[in-house]
Scaffold this motif. Structure first.
Motif, PDB file in Angstrom:
ATOM      1  N   LEU A 176      -4.398 -39.887  28.797  1.00  0.00           N
ATOM      2  CA  LEU A 176      -4.266 -39.107  29.772  1.00  0.00           C
ATOM      3  C   LEU A 176      -3.032 -39.381  30.351  1.00  0.00           C
ATOM      4  CD1 LEU A 176      -5.086 -36.444  31.208  1.00  0.00           C
ATOM      5  CD2 LEU A 176      -6.435 -38.021  32.782  1.00  0.00           C
ATOM      6  N   LEU A 177      -2.073 -38.308  30.598  1.00  0.00           N
ATOM      7  CA  LEU A 177      -0.848 -38.395  31.138  1.00  0.00           C
ATOM      8  C   LEU A 177      -0.992 -37.281  32.582  1.00  0.00           C
ATOM      9  CD1 LEU A 177       1.724 -38.955  28.399  1.00  0.00           C
ATOM     10  CD2 LEU A 177       0.513 -40.752  29.734  1.00  0.00           C
ATOM     11  N   ARG A 178      -0.666 -37.734  33.702  1.00  0.00           N
ATOM     12  CA  ARG A 178      -0.619 -36.688  34.700  1.00  0.00           C
ATOM     13  C   ARG A 178       0.917 -36.770  35.226  1.00  0.00           C
ATOM     14  NH1 ARG A 178      -2.916 -38.625  39.460  1.00  0.00           N
ATOM     15  NH2 ARG A 178      -2.718 -36.616  40.243  1.00  0.00           N
ATOM     16  N   TYR A 179       1.327 -35.622  35.411  1.00  0.00           N
ATOM     17  CA  TYR A 179       2.733 -35.513  35.751  1.00  0.00           C
ATOM     18  C   TYR A 179       3.046 -34.353  36.765  1.00  0.00           C
ATOM     19  CZ  TYR A 179       4.830 -37.760  31.525  1.00  0.00           C
ATOM     20  OH  TYR A 179       5.038 -38.602  30.606  1.00  0.00           O
ATOM     21  N   GLN A 180       4.084 -34.406  37.611  1.00  0.00           N
ATOM     22  CA  GLN A 180       4.596 -33.488  38.593  1.00  0.00           C
ATOM     23  C   GLN A 180       5.581 -32.704  37.883  1.00  0.00           C
ATOM     24  OE1 GLN A 180       6.275 -34.570  42.500  1.00  0.00           O
ATOM     25  NE2 GLN A 180       4.669 -33.513  43.262  1.00  0.00           N
ATOM     26  N   PRO A 181       5.445 -31.384  37.630  1.00  0.00           N
ATOM     27  CA  PRO A 181       6.642 -30.787  37.026  1.00  0.00           C
ATOM     28  C   PRO A 181       7.708 -30.716  37.904  1.00  0.00           C
ATOM     29  CG  PRO A 181       4.547 -29.845  36.400  1.00  0.00           C
ATOM     30  CD  PRO A 181       4.076 -30.745  37.446  1.00  0.00           C
ATOM     31  N   SER A 182       8.919 -30.482  37.493  1.00  0.00           N
ATOM     32  CA  SER A 182       9.919 -30.000  38.331  1.00  0.00           C
ATOM     33  C   SER A 182      10.088 -28.555  38.651  1.00  0.00           C
ATOM     34  CB  SER A 182      11.396 -30.493  37.826  1.00  0.00           C
ATOM     35  OG  SER A 182      12.428 -29.988  38.596  1.00  0.00           O
TER      36      SER A 182
END
Length: 230
Positions: free
Chosen positions: A220-226
């Motif tokens: 599981l990867l959690r990202y904050q999109p640009s």
């Protein structure tokens, strides 16, 4: 004007970037522990959105499945399952789909569409849903504005490819959660996680990694999109 909801984009994909294979049966890319995690994310949301293509392909109920989580929502003064939302420019929606008949006792699903699509959607669905026209085309920013006026503070976007692409390309996503299953699909006819698009974030389109977690054989990867435009 009411604030737009926090937008969480959620998906599961194969190691080679597919949401499914091309067979009639749904390919399960995740595992039971991750499915339970997704159910918790749903329970924490005020609304869940999928595209009309997902309703046609998967016929989902799109509800919180755990009775305990449903009860906790009710105890806090919320409906047992979040508001269900779909998007269809054409308004060509099947009134027999499970989407309209499960978890809708307290609130009808919302259909965001165009002026033309609104006529067809209303004819096909009748009182099963509330139809909202966004004009000549579907404006996802206007969609979020309308959800904000309805008190939606947290929106979970679950797919499919077209919807995921629209939210990320428009810089409307606040968080991306992607579960990567240990599967290779390798079929050009299968749906990809994202379609070709111009994404925000300058020439590198980089996102900020918030967390990487192992859930059994799923990553599981959690990202904050640009949200920075090019």
């Amino acid at each position: 004007m009411s604030a737009r909801p926090f937008v969480l984009v959620s998906a599961a994909m194969s190691l080679d970037g597919y949401l499914d294979d091309a067979s009639p049966e749904r390919l399960l890319l995740s595992n039971d522990a991750d499915f339970d995690r997704v159910d918790q994310v749903r329970a924490d949301s005020d609304a869940i959105l999928v595209g009309a293509g997902t309703i046609r392909a998967d016929n989902p109920r799109l509800i919180v499945k755990s009775p305990v989580r449903q009860a906790l929502r009710v105890d806090s003064g919320r409906p047992a399952t979040p508001l269900k939302v779909t998007v269809s420019a054409s308004g060509d929606l099947d009134p027999a789909a499970k989407f309209w008949h499960h978890g809708t006792e307290e609130q009808r699903p919302l259909v965001y569409t165009t002026d033309t699509g609104a006529v067809k959607a209303s004819q096909r669905l009748g009182g099963l849903a509330e139809t909202v026209s966004l004009g000549d085309t579907v404006d996802f920013g206007a969609l979020l504005d309308d959800l904000g006026t309805r008190g939606v503070g947290r929106l979970m976007v679950e797919g499919g490819s077209h919807i995921l692409t629209e939210f990320l390309a428009a810089g409307l996503a606040d968080e991306l959660q992607i579960a990567i299953g240990p599967t290779l699909v390798g079929d050009q006819a299968a749906p990809r996680f994202l379609n070709p698009a111009r994404f925000p974030g300058g020439p590198t389109h980089r996102m900020r990694l918030l967390e990487a977690t192992s859930i059994g054989d799923v990553a599981l990867l959690r990202y904050q999109p640009s949200k920075e435009s090019q």
